[in-house]
Design a protein around this motif. Structure first.
Motif, mmCIF file in Angstrom:
data_model
loop_
_atom_site.group_PDB
_atom_site.id
_atom_site.type_symbol
_atom_site.label_atom_id
_atom_site.label_comp_id
_atom_site.label_asym_id
_atom_site.label_seq_id
_atom_site.Cartn_x
_atom_site.Cartn_y
_atom_site.Cartn_z
ATOM 1 N N PRO A 160 42.794 75.801 52.261
ATOM 2 C CA PRO A 160 42.290 76.335 50.992
ATOM 3 C C PRO A 160 41.505 77.640 51.132
ATOM 4 O O PRO A 160 41.476 78.447 50.208
ATOM 5 C CB PRO A 160 41.391 75.206 50.471
ATOM 6 C CG PRO A 160 41.879 73.975 51.161
ATOM 7 C CD PRO A 160 42.340 74.432 52.511
ATOM 8 N N SER A 161 40.867 77.855 52.297
ATOM 9 C CA SER A 161 40.103 79.082 52.533
ATOM 10 C C SER A 161 40.589 79.744 53.823
ATOM 11 O O SER A 161 39.891 79.769 54.842
ATOM 12 C CB SER A 161 38.603 78.791 52.627
ATOM 13 O OG SER A 161 38.100 78.313 51.400
ATOM 14 N N PRO A 162 41.796 80.306 53.799
ATOM 15 C CA PRO A 162 42.326 80.919 55.011
ATOM 16 C C PRO A 162 41.625 82.239 55.317
ATOM 17 O O PRO A 162 41.005 82.850 54.441
ATOM 18 C CB PRO A 162 43.788 81.166 54.643
ATOM 19 C CG PRO A 162 43.750 81.408 53.163
ATOM 20 C CD PRO A 162 42.682 80.472 52.643
ATOM 21 N N HIS A 163 41.729 82.667 56.548
ATOM 22 C CA HIS A 163 41.243 84.004 56.885
ATOM 23 C C HIS A 163 42.031 85.032 56.070
ATOM 24 O O HIS A 163 43.206 84.830 55.750
ATOM 25 C CB HIS A 163 41.405 84.274 58.378
ATOM 26 C CG HIS A 163 40.286 83.716 59.204
ATOM 27 N ND1 HIS A 163 39.057 84.328 59.278
ATOM 28 C CD2 HIS A 163 40.205 82.598 59.966
ATOM 29 C CE1 HIS A 163 38.265 83.623 60.067
ATOM 30 N NE2 HIS A 163 38.935 82.561 60.496
ATOM 31 N N HIS A 164 41.360 86.127 55.742
ATOM 32 C CA HIS A 164 41.973 87.127 54.872
ATOM 33 C C HIS A 164 43.323 87.629 55.382
ATOM 34 O O HIS A 164 44.279 87.718 54.593
ATOM 35 C CB HIS A 164 41.015 88.301 54.681
ATOM 36 C CG HIS A 164 41.542 89.339 53.747
ATOM 37 N ND1 HIS A 164 42.202 90.477 54.190
ATOM 38 C CD2 HIS A 164 41.542 89.421 52.387
ATOM 39 C CE1 HIS A 164 42.573 91.207 53.155
ATOM 40 N NE2 HIS A 164 42.182 90.593 52.050
ATOM 41 N N PRO A 165 43.496 87.962 56.676
ATOM 42 C CA PRO A 165 44.812 88.443 57.118
ATOM 43 C C PRO A 165 45.922 87.409 56.932
ATOM 44 O O PRO A 165 47.070 87.778 56.644
ATOM 45 C CB PRO A 165 44.609 88.767 58.599
ATOM 46 C CG PRO A 165 43.139 88.983 58.740
ATOM 47 C CD PRO A 165 42.512 88.032 57.759
ATOM 48 N N VAL A 166 45.586 86.132 57.100
ATOM 49 C CA VAL A 166 46.598 85.082 56.918
ATOM 50 C C VAL A 166 47.005 85.023 55.444
ATOM 51 O O VAL A 166 48.200 84.968 55.114
ATOM 52 C CB VAL A 166 46.062 83.726 57.406
ATOM 53 C CG1 VAL A 166 47.081 82.622 57.135
ATOM 54 C CG2 VAL A 166 45.737 83.788 58.902
ATOM 55 N N ALA A 167 46.016 85.019 54.556
ATOM 56 C CA ALA A 167 46.331 85.020 53.123
ATOM 57 C C ALA A 167 47.113 86.266 52.739
ATOM 58 O O ALA A 167 48.049 86.204 51.936
ATOM 59 C CB ALA A 167 45.038 84.941 52.311
ATOM 60 N N LEU A 168 46.758 87.397 53.335
ATOM 61 C CA LEU A 168 47.444 88.647 53.031
ATOM 62 C C LEU A 168 48.907 88.592 53.455
ATOM 63 O O LEU A 168 49.797 89.042 52.727
ATOM 64 C CB LEU A 168 46.737 89.809 53.736
ATOM 65 C CG LEU A 168 47.312 91.208 53.533
ATOM 66 C CD1 LEU A 168 47.313 91.588 52.056
ATOM 67 C CD2 LEU A 168 46.521 92.228 54.344
ATOM 68 N N GLY A 169 49.168 88.013 54.614
ATOM 69 C CA GLY A 169 50.547 87.915 55.082
ATOM 70 C C GLY A 169 51.406 87.046 54.188
ATOM 71 O O GLY A 169 52.556 87.390 53.894
ATOM 72 N N VAL A 170 50.855 85.929 53.726
ATOM 73 C CA VAL A 170 51.623 85.042 52.848
ATOM 74 C C VAL A 170 51.781 85.678 51.467
ATOM 75 O O VAL A 170 52.838 85.562 50.835
ATOM 76 C CB VAL A 170 50.958 83.659 52.755
ATOM 77 C CG1 VAL A 170 51.805 82.710 51.905
ATOM 78 C CG2 VAL A 170 50.771 83.058 54.153
ATOM 79 N N ALA A 171 50.749 86.353 50.994
ATOM 80 C CA ALA A 171 50.852 87.060 49.716
ATOM 81 C C ALA A 171 51.910 88.165 49.806
ATOM 82 O O ALA A 171 52.649 88.405 48.849
ATOM 83 C CB ALA A 171 49.506 87.663 49.337
ATOM 84 N N ALA A 172 52.005 88.823 50.959
ATOM 85 C CA ALA A 172 53.020 89.856 51.153
ATOM 86 C C ALA A 172 54.416 89.256 51.030
ATOM 87 O O ALA A 172 55.315 89.862 50.432
ATOM 88 C CB ALA A 172 52.838 90.530 52.512
ATOM 89 N N TYR A 173 54.606 88.081 51.602
ATOM 90 C CA TYR A 173 55.893 87.392 51.480
ATOM 91 C C TYR A 173 56.215 87.113 50.019
ATOM 92 O O TYR A 173 57.317 87.376 49.540
ATOM 93 C CB TYR A 173 55.844 86.092 52.283
ATOM 94 C CG TYR A 173 57.043 85.195 52.077
ATOM 95 C CD1 TYR A 173 58.255 85.484 52.690
ATOM 96 C CD2 TYR A 173 56.949 84.062 51.270
ATOM 97 C CE1 TYR A 173 59.366 84.660 52.500
ATOM 98 C CE2 TYR A 173 58.039 83.237 51.086
ATOM 99 C CZ TYR A 173 59.250 83.539 51.698
ATOM 100 O OH TYR A 173 60.331 82.721 51.497
ATOM 101 N N ALA A 174 55.232 86.577 49.284
ATOM 102 C CA ALA A 174 55.449 86.260 47.871
ATOM 103 C C ALA A 174 55.705 87.507 47.045
ATOM 104 O O ALA A 174 56.444 87.474 46.058
ATOM 105 C CB ALA A 174 54.239 85.503 47.324
ATOM 106 N N ALA A 175 55.109 88.629 47.459
ATOM 107 C CA ALA A 175 55.252 89.885 46.715
ATOM 108 C C ALA A 175 56.497 90.665 47.101
ATOM 109 O O ALA A 175 56.765 91.722 46.529
ATOM 110 C CB ALA A 175 54.014 90.757 46.939
ATOM 111 N N GLY A 176 57.251 90.155 48.076
ATOM 112 C CA GLY A 176 58.478 90.829 48.489
ATOM 113 C C GLY A 176 58.271 91.924 49.501
ATOM 114 O O GLY A 176 59.158 92.766 49.718
ATOM 115 N N ALA A 177 57.119 91.937 50.171
ATOM 116 C CA ALA A 177 56.845 92.934 51.201
ATOM 117 C C ALA A 177 57.282 92.399 52.565
ATOM 118 O O ALA A 177 57.330 91.190 52.794
ATOM 119 C CB ALA A 177 55.363 93.278 51.224
ATOM 120 N N THR A 178 57.575 93.300 53.473
ATOM 121 C CA THR A 178 58.014 92.926 54.819
ATOM 122 C C THR A 178 56.814 92.640 55.715
ATOM 123 O O THR A 178 55.663 92.898 55.351
ATOM 124 C CB THR A 178 58.834 94.058 55.445
ATOM 125 O OG1 THR A 178 57.965 95.193 55.659
ATOM 126 C CG2 THR A 178 59.989 94.477 54.545
#
Length: 227
Positions: free
Chosen positions: A121-139
């Motif tokens: 529920p409270s991941p480190h920011h880079p981990v959340a950023l990487g998964v958000a990038a996947y959801a946003a269609g970024a490589t």
């Protein structure tokens, strides 16, 4: 062509709480280490090539793990803990990760983000950023670039607010860091490669000064930024 998702993830106006964190800049200013544009440049370069390298690698790896529905997210989160010596920095990273995850779930609804929220529920920011990038269609490479940019853009903006620096001069400094940002992103995710999910392959750059500044900031009675 860069994905639109990358632009949104790197935008300081994304309401994910990034504006409340200075990345150590506030305490560096209080200590006199940062006092003008040249000293800010030295601070940003140092931060980019230490904490920024690790954040970029973690973001790229988290983005890659999302393709496999995230079997490596818990490992990456643990490795972020192990590579962040300062408890204050760990807490700040998790706070920013939780807020980014909350915003990303609304902006880019995706099962990967829901799965991350269930597992961490409270991941480190880079981990959340990487998964958000996947959801946003970024490589994965774009996730690494966004993490590298985040490592310097937040402190740069904080310095403008705290020191009253010329914002154009500071943005010129960020533009001059372009080759360094590209190099850090490529180191985190070389073209054609798969980002590492093994702890042995992740960078472990050390930044003792940032750790000390973070701990001093956490104990400060008066502060404008959370970190």
């Amino acid at each position: 062509m860069l994905s639109p998702g990358l632009l949104l993830l790197a935008d300081s106006r994304l309401p994910a709480g990034g504006h409340a964190h200075s990345g150590g800049a506030e305490r560096a200013i209080a200590a006199g280490a940062v006092h003008d544009v040249p000293s800010l440049e030295r601070f940003l370069r140092g931060r980019l090539h230490t904490a920024g390298v690790l954040a970029a690698a973690l973001a790229a790896a988290a983005r890659a793990a999302a393709v496999d529905e995230g079997p490596g997210w818990e490992l990456l989160d643990e490795e972020a803990d192990a590579r962040t010596a300062s408890p204050a920095q760990r807490a700040a990273s998790r706070t920013q990760g939780r807020l980014l995850l909350r915003v990303a779930r609304r902006v880019w609804p995706a099962e990967a983000l829901e799965e991350l929220a269930r597992r961490t529920p409270s991941p480190h920011h880079p981990v959340a950023l990487g998964v958000a990038a996947y959801a946003a269609g970024a490589t994965a490479g774009e996730a690494a670039l966004a993490a590298a940019y985040h490592a310097v853009s937040g402190p740069a903006t904080a310095a403008v607010r705290l020191l009253g620096l010329d914002p154009v001069a500071v943005h010129a400094l960020l533009a001059a860091l372009g080759p360094d940002l590209a190099a850090v992103a490529e180191r985190a995710h070389p073209p054609g490669s798969r980002p590492p999910c093994s702890w042995a392959e992740l960078p472990a750059c050390s930044a003792p000064a940032l750790d000390l500044l973070a701990e001093q900031h956490a104990r400060a009675e008066v502060r404008l930024f959370v970190s």
